[in-house]
Enzyme design. Structure first.
Site, PDB file in Angstrom:
ATOM      1  N   ILE A 210       5.390  -3.176  -7.602  1.00  0.00           N
ATOM      2  CA  ILE A 210       4.695  -1.906  -7.839  1.00  0.00           C
ATOM      3  C   ILE A 210       5.341  -0.839  -6.964  1.00  0.00           C
ATOM      4  CG2 ILE A 210       2.469  -0.702  -7.795  1.00  0.00           C
ATOM      5  CD1 ILE A 210       1.134  -3.515  -7.876  1.00  0.00           C
ATOM      6  N   ARG A 211       6.080   0.048  -7.606  1.00  0.00           N
ATOM      7  CA  ARG A 211       6.819   1.068  -6.844  1.00  0.00           C
ATOM      8  C   ARG A 211       7.460   0.432  -5.598  1.00  0.00           C
ATOM      9  NH1 ARG A 211       6.071   6.256  -7.980  1.00  0.00           N
ATOM     10  NH2 ARG A 211       5.931   6.987  -5.861  1.00  0.00           N
TER      11      ARG A 211
ATOM     12  N   ARG B 156      12.743   3.446  -0.529  1.00  0.00           N
ATOM     13  CA  ARG B 156      11.366   3.499  -1.054  1.00  0.00           C
ATOM     14  C   ARG B 156      11.412   3.815  -2.543  1.00  0.00           C
ATOM     15  NH1 ARG B 156       7.877   7.714   0.356  1.00  0.00           N
ATOM     16  NH2 ARG B 156       6.112   6.440  -0.198  1.00  0.00           N
TER      17      ARG B 156
ATOM     18  N   GLU C  65       0.166 -11.459  -2.994  1.00  0.00           N
ATOM     19  CA  GLU C  65      -1.300 -11.443  -2.838  1.00  0.00           C
ATOM     20  C   GLU C  65      -2.018 -10.959  -4.093  1.00  0.00           C
ATOM     21  OE1 GLU C  65       0.815  -9.291  -1.728  1.00  0.00           O
ATOM     22  OE2 GLU C  65      -0.047  -7.281  -1.613  1.00  0.00           O
TER      23      GLU C  65
ATOM     24  N   GLY D 218       0.873  -1.179   0.000  1.00  0.00           N
ATOM     25  CA  GLY D 218       0.000   0.000   0.000  1.00  0.00           C
ATOM     26  C   GLY D 218       0.899   1.216   0.000  1.00  0.00           C
ATOM     27  N   GLU D 219       0.730   2.056   0.985  1.00  0.00           N
ATOM     28  CA  GLU D 219       1.553   3.261   1.085  1.00  0.00           C
ATOM     29  C   GLU D 219       2.109   3.300   2.511  1.00  0.00           C
ATOM     30  OE1 GLU D 219       3.632   6.374   0.364  1.00  0.00           O
ATOM     31  OE2 GLU D 219       2.202   6.534   2.010  1.00  0.00           O
ATOM     32  N   SER D 220       3.407   3.080   2.609  1.00  0.00           N
ATOM     33  CA  SER D 220       3.975   2.837   3.929  1.00  0.00           C
ATOM     34  C   SER D 220       3.830   4.027   4.872  1.00  0.00           C
ATOM     35  CB  SER D 220       5.445   2.435   3.807  1.00  0.00           C
ATOM     36  OG  SER D 220       6.160   3.380   3.049  1.00  0.00           O
TER      37      SER D 220
ATOM     38  N   HIS E 221       4.437  -8.400  -4.496  1.00  0.00           N
ATOM     39  CA  HIS E 221       3.063  -8.618  -4.012  1.00  0.00           C
ATOM     40  C   HIS E 221       2.532 -10.019  -4.326  1.00  0.00           C
ATOM     41  CE1 HIS E 221       1.841  -4.414  -3.077  1.00  0.00           C
ATOM     42  NE2 HIS E 221       2.726  -4.096  -4.013  1.00  0.00           N
TER      43      HIS E 221
ATOM     44  N   CYS F 106       5.966  -5.453   0.264  1.00  0.00           N
ATOM     45  CA  CYS F 106       6.129  -4.129  -0.358  1.00  0.00           C
ATOM     46  C   CYS F 106       6.098  -2.998   0.682  1.00  0.00           C
ATOM     47  CB  CYS F 106       5.120  -3.936  -1.485  1.00  0.00           C
ATOM     48  SG  CYS F 106       5.681  -2.690  -2.641  1.00  0.00           S
TER      49      CYS F 106
HETATM   50  N1  GLN Z   1       6.006   2.848  -2.659  1.00  0.00           N
HETATM   51  C1  GLN Z   1       5.117   2.429  -1.627  1.00  0.00           C
HETATM   52  C2  GLN Z   1       5.562   2.951  -0.266  1.00  0.00           C
HETATM   53  O1  GLN Z   1       6.497   3.605  -0.142  1.00  0.00           O
HETATM   54  C3  GLN Z   1       5.012   0.922  -1.576  1.00  0.00           C
HETATM   55  C4  GLN Z   1       4.286   0.432  -2.797  1.00  0.00           C
HETATM   56  C5  GLN Z   1       3.528  -0.822  -2.606  1.00  0.00           C
HETATM   57  O2  GLN Z   1       3.289  -1.294  -1.507  1.00  0.00           O
HETATM   58  N2  GLN Z   1       3.113  -1.359  -3.727  1.00  0.00           N
HETATM   59  O3  GLN Z   1       4.959   2.699   0.701  1.00  0.00           O
END
Ligand code: GLN
Length: 245
Positions: free
Chosen positions: A151-152, A120, A217, A59-61, A215, A90
């Site tokens: 993903i990123r 990150r 999942e 997600g977004e840490s 990921h 991630c």
């Molecule tokens: N770039 C996101 C972060 O810094 C992580 C991306 C992801 O979980 N797919 O949290």
């Protein structure tokens, strides 16, 4: 009357503040194991009490850390990590790291627990999101590649175990051709027996914990979820239930 052995059930928490927690839930629900898996979505500290293990999703840490702070979960999560297995995917992997580069302004709160430093969004804009077949040590049918979805994703920049930390076991790497150009990695310790670039590491274990920068999942392949339960979680339950010497 036969007694029900409560250890026939394994209770796995999924941190459900933001990100791909529902996808982890679906994967766990579909697992076919001898043990019944009970899933608890973690939104407040009490939810952790019932859990044998925890998954922190992608997600977004920064957002996950902020919401965890607001829910009063940061310290309980840190305590949980000291005793029970946790798998971070991630963004979850970022939260499990001891140090992070590329954090948003204002910094990034971490849970720690795995002695690595990550960057990150470290794959850079060219290959910020990509997919790659992965060889993973110890996975069921490990000669069949696991489809890695990045993903990123964070990049592992260095392994920094202290002498008292459990050893780090690298279970999957990607090819150096997938790494962004022009990035300088922090070199491994001089006496590190694996001379290869730490940035190619995409899955590792340390102590009870599991870290994947991709990921699992988001695939239809349940082998990583099965691996976590089999390798990281079940051994802690049998230790807990075995009679004291
Ligand atoms: N770039 C996101 C972060 O810094 C992580 C991306 C992801 O979980 N797919 O949290």
């Amino acid at each position: 009357m036969p007694q029900t052995n409560e250890r026939e059930v394994v209770t796995v928490g999924i941190l459900a503040l933001q990100g791909a927690f529902a996808e982890h839930q679906v994967m766990l629900q579909k697992l076919s194991l001898k043990r019944k898996v009970v899933i608890v979505l973690i939104r407040q500290p009490e939810d952790l009490d019932k859990c044998d293990a925890l998954i922190i999703p992608g997600g977004e840490s920064t957002t996950i850390a902020l919401l965890a702070r607001l829910a009063g979960l940061l310290e309980p999560l840190r305590e949980f990590l000291k005793a029970k297995p946790v798998w971070g995917t991630c963004a979850g992997a970022i939260l499990l790291a001891r140090a992070v580069a590329g954090a948003k302004r204002g910094g990034q709160e971490l849970l720690g627990g795995i002695s690595v430093a990550v960057e990150r969004n470290g794959f850079g804009s060219q290959v910020e999101s990509f997919e790659a077949p992965l060889e993973v040590d110890g996975l069921r049918e490990s000669n069949r590649a696991f489809h890695g979805i990045f993903i990123r994703a964070p990049v592992v920049m260095s392994l920094d175990p202290t002498p008292t930390d459990p050893p780090i076991q690298i279970i999957s790497r990607i090819s150096t051709s997938l790494l962004p150009e022009g990035q300088t990695a922090v070199p491994d310790d001089e006496d590190d027996t694996d001379p290869r670039d730490p940035r190619t590491i995409v899955a590792l274990r340390q102590g009870l914990h599991l870290l994947t920068t991709f990921h699992p999942e988001l695939t239809k392949d349940d082998r990583f979820h099965e691996y976590f339960i089999r390798e990281c979680v079940l051994p802690t339950l049998s230790r807990a239930s075995s009679p004291a010497a």
